[in-house]
Design an enzyme around this catalytic site. Sequence first.
Site, PDB file in Angstrom:
ATOM      1  N   ASP A 111       0.834  -1.201   0.000  1.00 24.40           N
ATOM      2  CA  ASP A 111       0.000   0.000   0.000  1.00 24.40           C
ATOM      3  C   ASP A 111       0.874   1.259   0.000  1.00 24.40           C
ATOM      4  OD1 ASP A 111      -2.310   1.812   0.667  1.00 24.40           O
ATOM      5  OD2 ASP A 111      -3.302  -0.105   0.991  1.00 24.40           O
ATOM      6  N   HIS A 143      -3.756   6.036   3.317  1.00 26.70           N
ATOM      7  CA  HIS A 143      -4.442   4.827   2.859  1.00 26.70           C
ATOM      8  C   HIS A 143      -3.825   3.566   3.460  1.00 26.70           C
ATOM      9  CE1 HIS A 143      -5.804   1.798  -0.150  1.00 26.70           C
ATOM     10  NE2 HIS A 143      -6.824   2.611  -0.337  1.00 26.70           N
ATOM     11  N   SER A 160     -11.182  -0.749  -0.943  1.00 24.06           N
ATOM     12  CA  SER A 160      -9.884  -0.759  -0.258  1.00 24.06           C
ATOM     13  C   SER A 160     -10.048  -1.055   1.222  1.00 24.06           C
ATOM     14  CB  SER A 160      -9.193   0.599  -0.413  1.00 24.06           C
ATOM     15  OG  SER A 160      -8.657   0.756  -1.700  1.00 24.06           O
TER      16      SER A 160
END
Length: 827
Positions: free
Chosen positions: A148, A221, A557
Amino acid sequence: MAISSTTSLTLVFSLLFILSVSATILQNTFIVRVQQDAKPSIFPTHKHWYDSSLTSISDDKSSYSGDTDTSRVIHTYDTVFHGFSAKLSTLEAQKLQTLLGIVAVIPEQVRRMQTTRSPEFLGLKTADSQGLLKESDYGSDLVIGVIDTGIWPERKSFNDRGLGPVPAKWKGECIGGKGFPASSCNRKLIGARYFCNGYEATNGKMNETTEYRSPRDSDGHGTHTASISAGRYVFPASTLGYARGVAAGMAPKARLAAYKVCWNAGCYDSDILAAFDAALADGVDVISLSVGGVVVPYYLDPIAIGAFGASDAGIFVSTSAGNGGPGGLTVTNVAPWVTTVGAGAIDRDFPAEVKLGNGKIIPGVSIYGGPALAPHRLYPLIYAGSEDGDGYSASLCLEGSLDPNFVKGKIVLCDRGINSRAAKGEVVKKAGGIGMVLANGVFDGEGLVADCHVLPATAVGATAGDEIRKYITSASKSRSQPTATILFKGTRLNVKPAPVVASFSARGPNPESPEILKPDVIAPGLNILAAWPDGVGPSSMRSDKRRTEFNILSGTSMACPHVSGLAALLKAAHPEWSPAAIRSALMTTAYTVDNRGETMLDESTGNTSTVMDFGAGHVHPQKAMDPGLVYDLSSYDYVDFLCNSNYTTKNIQAITRKNADCSGAKRAGHSGNLNYPSLSAVFQQYGEHKMSTHFIRSVTNVGDPNSVYKVTMRPPSGTLVMVQPEKLVFRRMGQKLSFLVRVEVVAVKLSPGSSRMMSGSIEWSDGKHIVTSPIVVTMQEPMYAIRVFIALSISESAWSWFVVHKGREGKGRKSFERRTKNACNVD
């Protein structure tokens, strides 16, 4: 038998005595609020005062010596609450209330944890004496590799308190870099690497003033997804006051390894593949990848290639399905050796209503934690795309498109699209607007995502947006000022219906392999609270200087790491299970019914959702721990699948690093015969009235040694489904038995180029377990040009046969061609 009056009196007095003793002896925790300035000057501290007060009302003063070591005070409070807590009998609590300076004596309630909600929604409760968390020891010693944007290691979600040493099998490293010393890792975050060569090869050297050349997360994220999969228990947790409770990941004791591959300009395939390579060498058990792109053949897809290598080594790979919904054919990461996860909503939302000047209340959602609009006041309301605005760009509230003279002091209605939802609010704020209503477009439908806005703002559905525009137009025509306000309602729990399929969640059918149903499952992905880095505001905009330890985001996600964490729990509980067995357990125990007892809805339309939206259904972790049967697969099964999908031996070698002999695979059947937990048949209607196909499946017993499973068929509408045998008799654990499924269909009337999908299910049950597989039948009508070509080809071949065998030539040719074309429905 009669009871004498003397006996009755004796019983009454005995009961009173017992109640009296109980009131004196039995103790519960009470929270005592005191008047801060009421402390007598004789006591040097509030703590001394509390101890003295407890001594004065104690039922048993001999048990209290006055030493601080034997103080009955549990906690003292001196910030938001002044007072203390202590164990008291009921009589002591009553006495305490009579003392000077005591404001209140409050009995403590035993509350159940309210987590980030998704663990509880999934049935993962720490209070349970048995179940997946207990059986797996919370995922202890399993390693989840998160590919990520990196990680913010200082967050409490990644603390290592109570964890044992790093697993002996671990070969990874903690690579230091800018803002990330090698000492940033601990017994929770046991590895961290970054990969930027591919990124820099395309974009030049990175700007190190805006991003870190290290595993540190400058986006948010990666921190968010890592804590969803394996975050520790953290209390209190919230975002701007919303979703208060205890934060926890799916596998709280699992170890984490962060592989940073995503940068300001995106995530590059060469870096992603390098991360897969490193993760495999380091010794991860699960890979979580919330990254997607355009669907291409598997041999051109580095994610599919990297994931095959991981699966071949026994590593479970979980991927996000993509956020391209609600349209069909939008699902990504569709290789059958990865688990593709769509997104659903949990039973929690954040309502923020729009109240119009005509009294109408419009539902919406928001996570706004700043100063609210003045109560009981309506503000001028405008549509950014009205005639007074700057046309299309203004309707979308793009940067520089709004006229401050038109916007100042007003609530602005903006259309969704192009720039981010939160960025639109910033544009409105810069132009002097005091609030924003963000309206979905037709494609977005009714699905709503709550955002951390920088001004009072809320999101509404497409229908609501139309209604607000009509109100603005109507009020303006009547020469009255359109007005509105936004009412923020905080956090709402136990919402019905739930789950629903999130509007943005990508949908099937599978663009590359229609015989493989994708997504596989859905998991919580709408408005999920998880850890967030210090260097990024909750809106993710550079201008947002607010800071929060947790943030609420939405997307597949967020759904993907839920399944990654669950896979770690299942692997810990069943070390012998393969990645395919873990996926099978998640799929065959998934559910499709919401908390109303009805089929899950599609958030974008409010209609009933389908297998193309949710795959096998919503994950059910507790049932997945004991699925009864699993559909297992080896790497060689995937090779046979590729052979039957008409991949060349060279293509297959590029994916699998194996030399494929496709002769045996071709004899075995078609690509739909991959031993997958779902069954999907696609029929091309080339003029045939009846068509059929078959599936061969093999199930492995992972339940009771001696068990008999009987089949229940729920065939898709208009089809005939037969299963042979109808009963599977197992004599031992690990035993494999096969069955055949035959599907017969009759052609349906469709326009050229269109299709129709029907779904049903096959269930195997031994009375304890229910093993469910969706079965999907798709009827497709070829495009006109294809039909003509096929019809003429059939006609030519058939006429040749007719001439040879019947001796016919000449004038009969046209009549024969006409009859043949009519049979193929070609004009």
